[in-house]
Scaffold this motif. Structure first.
Motif, PDB file in Angstrom:
ATOM      1  N   PHE A 104       9.412  -0.828  -1.373  1.00  0.00           N
ATOM      2  CA  PHE A 104       8.530   0.329  -1.507  1.00  0.00           C
ATOM      3  C   PHE A 104       8.673   1.140  -0.224  1.00  0.00           C
ATOM      4  CE2 PHE A 104       5.915  -2.711  -4.209  1.00  0.00           C
ATOM      5  CZ  PHE A 104       6.390  -2.193  -5.408  1.00  0.00           C
ATOM      6  N   VAL A 105       9.264   2.320  -0.350  1.00  0.00           N
ATOM      7  CA  VAL A 105       9.569   3.156   0.806  1.00  0.00           C
ATOM      8  C   VAL A 105       8.492   4.219   0.948  1.00  0.00           C
ATOM      9  CG1 VAL A 105      11.227   4.760   1.796  1.00  0.00           C
ATOM     10  CG2 VAL A 105      12.029   2.700   0.610  1.00  0.00           C
ATOM     11  N   GLY A 106       7.727   4.134   2.029  1.00  0.00           N
ATOM     12  CA  GLY A 106       6.666   5.094   2.279  1.00  0.00           C
ATOM     13  C   GLY A 106       7.025   6.079   3.358  1.00  0.00           C
ATOM     14  N   THR A 107       6.059   6.882   3.760  1.00  0.00           N
ATOM     15  CA  THR A 107       6.310   7.916   4.767  1.00  0.00           C
ATOM     16  C   THR A 107       6.391   7.345   6.179  1.00  0.00           C
ATOM     17  OG1 THR A 107       3.920   8.317   4.883  1.00  0.00           O
ATOM     18  CG2 THR A 107       5.195   9.709   3.389  1.00  0.00           C
ATOM     19  N   ALA A 108       5.718   6.237   6.433  1.00  0.00           N
ATOM     20  CA  ALA A 108       5.726   5.634   7.764  1.00  0.00           C
ATOM     21  C   ALA A 108       6.293   4.219   7.757  1.00  0.00           C
ATOM     22  CB  ALA A 108       4.310   5.617   8.352  1.00  0.00           C
ATOM     23  N   TYR A 109       6.123   3.510   6.638  1.00  0.00           N
ATOM     24  CA  TYR A 109       6.580   2.118   6.539  1.00  0.00           C
ATOM     25  C   TYR A 109       7.487   1.945   5.324  1.00  0.00           C
ATOM     26  CZ  TYR A 109       2.979   0.850   9.947  1.00  0.00           C
ATOM     27  OH  TYR A 109       2.207   0.754  11.081  1.00  0.00           O
ATOM     28  N   GLU A 110       8.414   1.021   5.454  1.00  0.00           N
ATOM     29  CA  GLU A 110       9.230   0.594   4.329  1.00  0.00           C
ATOM     30  C   GLU A 110       8.978  -0.899   4.142  1.00  0.00           C
ATOM     31  OE1 GLU A 110      13.306   1.828   4.373  1.00  0.00           O
ATOM     32  OE2 GLU A 110      12.846   3.771   5.307  1.00  0.00           O
ATOM     33  N   ALA A 114       7.319  -1.615 -10.856  1.00  0.00           N
ATOM     34  CA  ALA A 114       7.897  -2.954 -10.754  1.00  0.00           C
ATOM     35  C   ALA A 114       6.854  -4.060 -10.912  1.00  0.00           C
ATOM     36  CB  ALA A 114       8.641  -3.103  -9.426  1.00  0.00           C
ATOM     37  N   GLY A 115       5.909  -3.842 -11.810  1.00  0.00           N
ATOM     38  CA  GLY A 115       4.912  -4.860 -12.070  1.00  0.00           C
ATOM     39  C   GLY A 115       3.780  -4.913 -11.071  1.00  0.00           C
ATOM     40  N   ARG A 116       3.744  -3.971 -10.109  1.00  0.00           N
ATOM     41  CA  ARG A 116       2.658  -3.867  -9.141  1.00  0.00           C
ATOM     42  C   ARG A 116       1.814  -2.660  -9.481  1.00  0.00           C
ATOM     43  NH1 ARG A 116       6.850  -7.378  -8.163  1.00  0.00           N
ATOM     44  NH2 ARG A 116       6.623  -8.469  -6.173  1.00  0.00           N
ATOM     45  N   VAL A 117       0.502  -2.771  -9.245  1.00  0.00           N
ATOM     46  CA  VAL A 117      -0.431  -1.697  -9.590  1.00  0.00           C
ATOM     47  C   VAL A 117      -1.430  -1.527  -8.452  1.00  0.00           C
ATOM     48  CG1 VAL A 117      -2.155  -0.874 -11.247  1.00  0.00           C
ATOM     49  CG2 VAL A 117      -0.249  -2.297 -12.041  1.00  0.00           C
ATOM     50  N   LEU A 118      -1.689  -0.272  -8.085  1.00  0.00           N
ATOM     51  CA  LEU A 118      -2.785   0.064  -7.180  1.00  0.00           C
ATOM     52  C   LEU A 118      -3.840   0.806  -7.987  1.00  0.00           C
ATOM     53  CD1 LEU A 118      -0.905   1.472  -4.019  1.00  0.00           C
ATOM     54  CD2 LEU A 118      -1.599  -0.894  -4.476  1.00  0.00           C
ATOM     55  N   ALA A 154       0.824  -1.213   0.000  1.00  0.00           N
ATOM     56  CA  ALA A 154       0.000   0.000   0.000  1.00  0.00           C
ATOM     57  C   ALA A 154       0.855   1.258   0.000  1.00  0.00           C
ATOM     58  CB  ALA A 154      -0.936  -0.001   1.211  1.00  0.00           C
ATOM     59  N   SER A 155       2.141   1.134   0.353  1.00  0.00           N
ATOM     60  CA  SER A 155       3.035   2.297   0.326  1.00  0.00           C
ATOM     61  C   SER A 155       3.610   2.546  -1.064  1.00  0.00           C
ATOM     62  CB  SER A 155       4.183   2.097   1.324  1.00  0.00           C
ATOM     63  OG  SER A 155       4.960   0.948   0.991  1.00  0.00           O
ATOM     64  N   LEU A 156       3.205   1.754  -2.059  1.00  0.00           N
ATOM     65  CA  LEU A 156       3.732   1.901  -3.412  1.00  0.00           C
ATOM     66  C   LEU A 156       3.562   3.318  -3.945  1.00  0.00           C
ATOM     67  CD1 LEU A 156       3.124  -0.630  -6.310  1.00  0.00           C
ATOM     68  CD2 LEU A 156       2.790   1.795  -6.689  1.00  0.00           C
ATOM     69  N   HIS A 157       2.389   3.914  -3.722  1.00  0.00           N
ATOM     70  CA  HIS A 157       2.145   5.250  -4.288  1.00  0.00           C
ATOM     71  C   HIS A 157       3.078   6.292  -3.681  1.00  0.00           C
ATOM     72  CE1 HIS A 157      -0.243   6.966  -0.826  1.00  0.00           C
ATOM     73  NE2 HIS A 157      -0.363   5.676  -0.568  1.00  0.00           N
ATOM     74  N   GLU A 158       3.418   6.144  -2.404  1.00  0.00           N
ATOM     75  CA  GLU A 158       4.348   7.076  -1.775  1.00  0.00           C
ATOM     76  C   GLU A 158       5.759   6.873  -2.331  1.00  0.00           C
ATOM     77  OE1 GLU A 158       2.314   7.634   2.609  1.00  0.00           O
ATOM     78  OE2 GLU A 158       3.503   5.826   2.263  1.00  0.00           O
ATOM     79  N   HIS A 159       6.111   5.628  -2.605  1.00  0.00           N
ATOM     80  CA  HIS A 159       7.425   5.327  -3.168  1.00  0.00           C
ATOM     81  C   HIS A 159       7.572   5.958  -4.556  1.00  0.00           C
ATOM     82  CE1 HIS A 159      11.046   2.855  -3.876  1.00  0.00           C
ATOM     83  NE2 HIS A 159      10.567   2.690  -5.106  1.00  0.00           N
ATOM     84  N   VAL A 160       6.547   5.808  -5.389  1.00  0.00           N
ATOM     85  CA  VAL A 160       6.606   6.356  -6.740  1.00  0.00           C
ATOM     86  C   VAL A 160       6.707   7.883  -6.705  1.00  0.00           C
ATOM     87  CG1 VAL A 160       5.336   6.610  -8.905  1.00  0.00           C
ATOM     88  CG2 VAL A 160       5.420   4.387  -7.763  1.00  0.00           C
ATOM     89  N   THR A 161       5.928   8.494  -5.831  1.00  0.00           N
ATOM     90  CA  THR A 161       5.964   9.952  -5.730  1.00  0.00           C
ATOM     91  C   THR A 161       7.324  10.447  -5.275  1.00  0.00           C
ATOM     92  OG1 THR A 161       3.593  10.064  -5.253  1.00  0.00           O
ATOM     93  CG2 THR A 161       4.924  11.955  -4.591  1.00  0.00           C
ATOM     94  N   ALA A 162       7.942   9.746  -4.311  1.00  0.00           N
ATOM     95  CA  ALA A 162       9.217  10.188  -3.752  1.00  0.00           C
ATOM     96  C   ALA A 162      10.400   9.908  -4.673  1.00  0.00           C
ATOM     97  CB  ALA A 162       9.445   9.522  -2.394  1.00  0.00           C
ATOM     98  N   THR A 163      10.380   8.773  -5.382  1.00  0.00           N
ATOM     99  CA  THR A 163      11.545   8.363  -6.162  1.00  0.00           C
ATOM    100  C   THR A 163      11.432   8.684  -7.646  1.00  0.00           C
ATOM    101  OG1 THR A 163      10.687   6.136  -6.630  1.00  0.00           O
ATOM    102  CG2 THR A 163      11.882   6.446  -4.553  1.00  0.00           C
TER     103      THR A 163
END
Length: 262
Positions: free
Chosen positions: A176-182, A54-58, A24-33
């Protein structure tokens, strides 16, 4: 769907949950990286959005606003979406296979295992990119969410078990590196298994994530017993279970659209 520039994504409440563990942190990872892409059914006022990496979609929003052709770019992907998207997903691809998944969160610290002679566990740096690139083709997935070996090596989010010759035997990284979880991923060379190298890399990575003020999470298939066991022995505890969908071939030709620059 139309690729959207992330810095101009139209504001709308609740496209995706912020600060959530697992993929679920994928969207934060894409925005940050900047690795991956945001998509929408409309350039300025989307009613449905997707984010891929990376082949994952939300997927989120109104499934009635998208057509099978718009979903075609997500063929052969792993899609996480509300159940209301199932009808259109079923029409968009020749097969949609539900896959049961589990998300764990790091709750307990564990002591690092003893390493074999000649092996060092350390943070990977930019000069380790060739060692990552030298992994077998089956291991290339480990750096896909960072855009390749150089991206992962220079990210500061990877730890590796390195032998005297500079070769990597195991890698653990924030996938996937998010704001609270990695959400982390682990890879061990088949010939170096049963040496506790993955455990050593995960232990160091989790300590690093904690020092950044975040929490490590771990996601794997329900039927992946080795991954679940490694997670448990590394101090992770079950957080939630969910279903994602593996898509097959697109049933319709993709609707092509230029990337929108606004």
């Amino acid at each position: 769907m139309i690729e959207l520039p992330p810095h101009r994504l139209p504001a709308a409440p609740g496209w995706f949950t912020a600060g959530a563990p697992g993929p679920a942190s994928l969207h934060e990872h894409v925005t940050a990286t900047g690795v991956g892409a945001w998509w929408g059914d409309h350039a300025l006022r989307p009613r449905a959005v997707a984010v891929s990496c990376a082949g994952r979609v939300l997927l989120s929003g109104d499934p009635g606003s998208v057509t099978p052709a718009f979903l075609a770019p997500f063929a052969h992907s792993h899609v996480e979406a509300p159940v209301r998207f199932l009808p259109v997903l079923g029409v968009a691809f020749d097969r949609v296979i539900p896959v049961e998944r589990m998300v764990y969160v790091h709750r307990e610290s564990v002591a690092p295992p003893r390493l074999p002679r000649g092996v060092t566990v350390r943070r990977l740096e930019s000069h380790d990119a060739p060692a990552l690139a030298a992994l077998s083709p089956d291991g290339a997935w480990i750096h896909a969410s960072w855009g390749g070996p150089a991206g992962l090596a220079g990210s500061g989010h990877a730890w590796g078990a390195v032998d005297r010759g500079g070769r990597l035997a195991a890698v653990a990284c924030g996938y996937f590196v998010g704001t609270a979880y990695e959400d982390i991923a682990v890879l061990t060379l088949p010939e170096r298994r049963r040496e506790h190298l993955a455990s050593a890399c995960v232990t160091s990575l989790c300590a690093d994530i904690t020092a950044r003020g975040r929490t490590a999470s771990w996601s794997c298939g329900r039927d992946n017993r080795p991954s679940r066991l490694l997670a448990w022995n590394s101090g992770f505890r079950l957080h939630r279970e969910y279903v994602r969908y593996a898509t097959g071939n697109a049933a319709a030709r993709p609707q092509r659209a230029s990337r929108v620059i606004v």
